[in-house]
Design an enzyme around this catalytic site. Structure first.
Site, PDB file in Angstrom:
ATOM      1  N   ASP A  11      -0.899  12.963  12.920  1.00 57.70           N
ATOM      2  CA  ASP A  11      -1.060  11.789  12.088  1.00 57.70           C
ATOM      3  C   ASP A  11      -0.436  12.116  10.727  1.00 57.70           C
ATOM      4  OD1 ASP A  11      -2.291   9.309  11.023  1.00 57.70           O
ATOM      5  OD2 ASP A  11      -3.586  10.725   9.946  1.00 57.70           O
ATOM      6  N   ASP A  13      -0.965   9.961   7.095  1.00 57.65           N
ATOM      7  CA  ASP A  13      -1.836   9.722   5.941  1.00 57.65           C
ATOM      8  C   ASP A  13      -3.216  10.324   6.179  1.00 57.65           C
ATOM      9  OD1 ASP A  13      -0.128   8.108   4.188  1.00 57.65           O
ATOM     10  OD2 ASP A  13      -0.214   6.627   5.794  1.00 57.65           O
TER      11      ASP A  13
END
Length: 227
Positions: A11, A13
Site C-alpha cells: 500500500d 499512503d
C-alpha cells in the site's frame, strides 16, 4: 531447486509515505469549497485507502450523490495544488526506513515488488517519480482501473501480471481494507502499525511489524511457513 518467485505488494499512503497532513488539509478544503462541515481528522484518516467514490459517502452520509462527486473533484484539485506548491517529497515524505527496506527487498533476485493503492495513476506516478521508485515496482495497481479496496481485484491482477502464486505473495499495508483485500485474494498480509489504522483494527493481518527494519525478516519467516 530454485526458489519460487515471490511478490511483496505495498500500500502507499500510511504505509510507504506519511501523507496524513496533506490528506486532512485537502479534505477540509474540499468540504469548505462545497459548503459542508468538514469531518473530524480521525474520521478522515480512518477512511484512507478507500477510493474517493466510496470515501465521500462515509464522510458526508447525508449529502447527495452530486455533492459527493463535487467533494471528490474538489479534493483532487486541492491535492494537486498543494503538491505543486510544496513538492511531492515534502507533502508525502517516505516513512523512516522505507527506502532502505525497498532497496533491500529489490536486491533479492527472486523477490518482486508491487503497489496496490487507492491513489490515481497520475498521483502514484508523481510520487514514484519524486523518489525514483518506479523501477522497483514491476506491477502497479491503482484506483483508476479497479474497484475500491477491500475488493481483491488489485491483488489478483498483480498476481496475474507477475505470474506469482498466491501462496508466495504478501500484502503490506496499514489499514483493515488492505488486510481484508489480501484475505479475499487468498494471500497473506503484514499490517504496519505506524499508519492510519491502529493495531486494534489490523486483527486480520497474518503478521504485524512496528518498523521497516523488521519487515524483511518477517517476510522470510512467512515464506518459510512460519506464522
Amino acid at each position: 531447486m530454485d526458489a519460487p518467485l515471490r511478490l511483496v505488494i505495498f500500500d502507499v499512503d500510511g504505509t510507504l509515505v506519511d501523507s496524513q497532513a496533506v490528506i486532512v488539509a485537502c479534505m477540509k478544503a474540499a468540504f469548505s469549497e462545497v459548503g459542508l462541515a468538514a469531518p473530524e481528522r480521525a474520521d478522515i484518516l480512518s477512511g484512507v485507502g478507500l477510493s474517493l467514490h466510496m470515501l465521500m459517502p462515509l464522510l458526508a452520509p447525508s449529502a447527495s450523490a452530486a455533492a459527493h462527486e463535487a467533494l471528490s473533484t474538489a479534493y483532487k484539485s486541492a491535492f494537486m495544488a498543494h503538491r505543486e506548491e510544496t513538492g511531492v517529497a515534502a507533502s508525502s515524505p517516505l516513512y523512516p526506513g522505507a527506502l532502505e527496506c525497498l532497496n533491500a527487498l529489490h536486491n533479492v533476485p527472486d523477490v518482486l515488488l508491487g503497489v496496490a493503492t487507492g491513489k490515481s495513476k497520475r498521483g502514484l506516478d508523481k510520487l514514484l517519480e519524486a523518489f525514483d521508485l518506479a523501477p522497483k515496482f514491476v506491477t502497479q495497481q491503482v484506483a483508476d482501473f479497479h474497484p475500491s479496496k477491500p475488493h481483491p481485484a488489485m491483488i489478483l491482477t498483480a498476481l496475474q501480471e507477475t505470474g506469482v502464486d498466491a501462496q508466495h505473495a504478501v500484502m503490506v499495508g496499514d489499514t483493515s481494507f488492505d488486510m481484508d483485500m489480501a484475505a479475499s485474494a487468498g494471500v497473506r498480509s503484514v499490517g504496519v502499525t505506524w499508519g492510519y489504522h491502529g493495531r486494534d483494527r489490523l486483527g486480520g493481518a497474518t503478521r504485524m511489524v512496528d518498523n521497516f527494519q523488521a519487515l524483511p525478516d518477517v517476510l522470510n519467516e512467512m515464506w518459510e511457513n512460519k506464522q
